[in-house]
Design an enzyme around this catalytic site. Sequence first.
Site, short mmCIF file in Angstrom:
data_model
loop_
_atom_site.label_atom_id
_atom_site.label_comp_id
_atom_site.label_asym_id
_atom_site.label_seq_id
_atom_site.Cartn_x
_atom_site.Cartn_y
_atom_site.Cartn_z
N SER A 235 8.61 -29.54 35.41
CA SER A 235 9.09 -29.89 36.75
C SER A 235 9.24 -28.63 37.55
O SER A 235 9.71 -27.61 37.03
CB SER A 235 10.45 -30.60 36.68
N SER B 51 8.72 -30.62 27.57
CA SER B 51 7.50 -31.32 27.11
C SER B 51 6.52 -31.36 28.27
O SER B 51 5.34 -31.11 28.12
CB SER B 51 7.83 -32.74 26.69
N GLU C 115 19.03 -35.22 35.47
CA GLU C 115 18.69 -34.00 34.75
C GLU C 115 18.46 -32.80 35.66
O GLU C 115 18.72 -31.67 35.27
CB GLU C 115 17.49 -34.22 33.81
N ARG D 160 12.40 -31.64 44.20
CA ARG D 160 11.37 -31.49 43.18
C ARG D 160 10.04 -31.42 43.91
O ARG D 160 9.65 -32.37 44.58
CB ARG D 160 11.39 -32.69 42.23
#
Lengths: 367, 758
Positions: free
Chosen positions: A192, A189, A135, A204
Amino acid sequence: ISVRCSAFPWFGMDIGGTLVKLVYFEPKDITAEEEQEEVENLKSIRRYLTSNTAYGKTGIRDVHLELQDLTLCGRTGNLHFIRFPTHDLPAFLQMGRNKHFSSLHTTLCATGGGAYKFESDFRTMADLQLHKLDELDCLIRGVLYIDSVVSGGPSECYYFENPTDPDRCIQKPYTLENPYPLLLVNIGSGVSILAVYSESNYKRVTGTSLGGGTFLGLCCLLTGCSTFEEALEMASQGESTRVDKLVRDIYGGDYERFGLPGWAVASSFGNMMSKEKRESVSKEDLARATLVTITNNIGSITRMCALNENIERVVFVGNFLRVNTLSMKLLAYAMDYWSKGQLKALFLQHEGYFGAVGALLELLHPS
Amino acid sequence: MLIGRRSARNSHTMDKSITLPPDEIFRNLENAKRFAIDIGGSLTKLAYYSTVQHKVAKVRSFDHATKEAASDKLYEISVQEEVTARLHFIKFENAYIETCLDFIKDHLVNTDTKVIKATGGGAHKFKELIERKLGLKVDKEDEMTCLIKGCNFVLRNIPHEAFVYAKHADSEFRFQTTQPDIFPYLLVNIGSGVSIVKVESEDKFERIGGSSIGGGTFWGLGALLTKTKRFDELLQLASKGQHTSVDMLVKDIYGGSYGSLGLTGDLIASSFGKSATADKEFSKEDMAKSLLHMISNDIGQLACLYAKLHNLSRVYFGGFFIRGHPVTMHTITYSINFFTKGEVQALFLRHEGYLGAIGAFLKGAEEDNPNQYSWGENYAGSSGLMSVSPDMNPMQRARSGTFDMLEMDRLERQLVNLPLLQDPSSYIPDTMDLTEDALAREYWLYCFEEALDGVVKRAVASQPDMPEAAQRAEKFRQKYRHKLQTLRQQPFAYGSLTVRSLLDTREHCLNEFNFPDPYSKIKQKENDMALKYYQKAVKSLEELSWEQRQFALVRVELMAFISCEHPERPWLVDSYDQWFERLKGPPHKCALFFVDNSGVDIILGVMPFVRELLSRGTEVVLASNSGPALNDVTNGELQILTERIAAMDPVIQAGLREDRLMLVQSGSSSPCLDLSRLDKVLAMVVRERQTDLVIIEGMGRAIHTNYYAMLSCESLKMAVIKNSWLADRLGGKLFSVVFKYEVPAGKPSQHSAALSPL
């Protein structure tokens, strides 16, 4: 070039914790010859998607985001942006089954956690094979692509001028020409936070579980609402200062010793420790306080990451920001105020669709 | 004193009224001055300075001009009154504030105090009440400044103040050794909001950040979600809940873990992510748990980001969100571990609740220069960690209600590290941590309980002309027994539980009831006796060959401890051969000798050894206790003994005259030895004289403590293990001998053969 491209239909899908995001490329340069060869299923899917703006009870096409006359892989057409709640995925699969989607032998590029979680459902319920994609790879690819192709119409990237002055705060276009390094904050939700140094070089940095899901989840518990739109509507009418304890509620004004202004929130929901105050607040106040709490928290974590990574530009994306000018302005304000103007908060028109776009690009140009 | 809740809402809380003897809480009020008060959301902390008169045993040499006539005793013992400074800190519920103020007013006799320093959010609310009740002017102090001042004070003065919390470990509380340098550190104060403060020195600190998501958010939002009003009830709910029914986990989105990022399936992806629905009910417990996780994780994450940005590795957590709540200590610890991958440890403080009051007090007491002294926690007068935590110790709560106390004594001497410690930051005095070792704890607690009768008898016998001594001794018995019971339940109450802390607690309790030196008479008798044999002993040693004498000196030194047959070599730990080889080499420059018992040990064991060292050309510094502990020789006694020996022995006399033999006090009044808290003068002497040998003798100093101490110079640890359990533990028998000669790695030595560690 077109030879190397996949056969139609072209989809990219991002199955998140709350929403499924679907992008669909509608070719507008279909020749008569092509049209004759085109199977009926393909036509009917195209017709169904492009002639409606709502699907079933909960599916929605964001018409205002549609990108027209886009050239992709040598084909010209329109890119459509569709979303529906993740919990309605079974209905979507049922539809795919009814429309014999599997007969098209297409590869469905999908990203987001749901690509993993629902892979077997796709296979058993709709006889569809998913091509699963990471993703964050998709997200970055999508952001960079959309920013590069959007021309004309409202600028894809924008910021808020004079964020600390509510009367003069206005949305302004921004050109993301030399985007690197960039802090990319994706608020779905959960949240990141990525530090992006080039299309393929990113990491990340961190994430937080206090995201859009938390806002909606808490609002539902506190106010009895059930949709994001409802929650936002309530928030827009509420007053968070009745719920939160401000610096001035404790110190009577600014806490000068530490440079804390009186209006700053000292304790989110802090006034709710008192029974009397709990009884005097409205649902709207609670919704507003929830929104402000979550947004400010994302702002402060982001700011710390920007400092730690030594990055000055922050792009906020994700569906939490959809129709949520309140949060965007709060973020713009927080970035500007607490960094003394050092940090710039940037936003993108296609907020939550970049993952899906990235998935589509993977179909056309496998990396 | 009857203390009852005044404005109780229902009969339930009315029942909470408790009876307490007043002197158990507000002690030494008659000499109290420099009041400070910290009023928080639910607890009030009061601080004051007082002086306590207590008896100390002093020794005084007889005038030897008339010695024949006076007595055959070497010195006389007199009990004198001494005044020492003590800090009192008391914590009680805000509900009792008026009653407490009344009590203080009634008992405050001769104080010239005019102001009371105040801090905390509630100081404003109670200002008028305090001024009216006490007739003192309330002087407000900045909360954060007080907090930091208090934090510095406890970190500097209380060993084992900071601890790591590990819920699932054998011992939940893992105490940290005192760092020689406490700065810099990060203090994360979780009150209704969160303040993150970077502290760089005594006077330099900066609030580098904070968050509005704090204890108030947990409480406020928790109250809205669960209709539960009280903070600790919310925590109780949380401890019973399952957050997975409310939170959206990574596996709820992915079906499993998000492998490429290393995010496990159980990780929370979105707090309250599952409650985004109108048609499901969630239990109070589950919501409270989810909220607790959300807030703890968020605070932990921010703390880590700030720690990283400012490159700080020591992070202390405090504030009412943390205070005495294992639940929040656990979630914060978990969060810090997660976000730093274990690189930073969350640290908590035993006296966290008192920081504000201590700081406010220090602000008001600057003219007394409290920071120039060393202070010590008085175990007799302090409640210990978790004394009022309802779920930790229901028994004690019933006894003393919600009062908690901390008392700190001003130490006569300023204490510092021994400059010869190899690594002061990793030095741990105690050999065995009874907090972690349940079997050892069981044994030693039993041992001390068994020995209590004997101690009481000896205490009474030490004061034959005081008829009320028996009564006081009985009170001592009750107090110490209660301490032992508390420690059985809560071994972590005063930091790491060790044989040393058990011994020190006993000394504190004895002092509390005016038994300053129960062994004084015994010591006197033994010293007198041993002195008679000194010359004979020296003479017989002189007659031996050099080689024989070296061994005899060690034998005699060790033999002083026991009356039975001396064990044959090889001993349990035996590096005599290395020591002997070393003696063939050049003399040491200066030896620091930590002495142990009175009588035979010091006079017939240590002194001949010292004599031999002096003869070799080694200077000797004899370090003895500043105050009495068991039958250990005190500095006062040793002065007299040495003088007396000098009169008989030209070697000792020359040593004293030429300043090659020096007596210093250790700064301690413990039968054990903490090399990180020694008299500043001692440290100075050690440095000036370029000490290159440290000798430590006796069980308390060389076995219970310092057995593993690593020094930067040569060291000799000598003891006979007089306890069969311990001997067994160490792999030997009763009366096994430990003779441990160590040379630090890298130092040139003729024979630095590796010693097998125990």
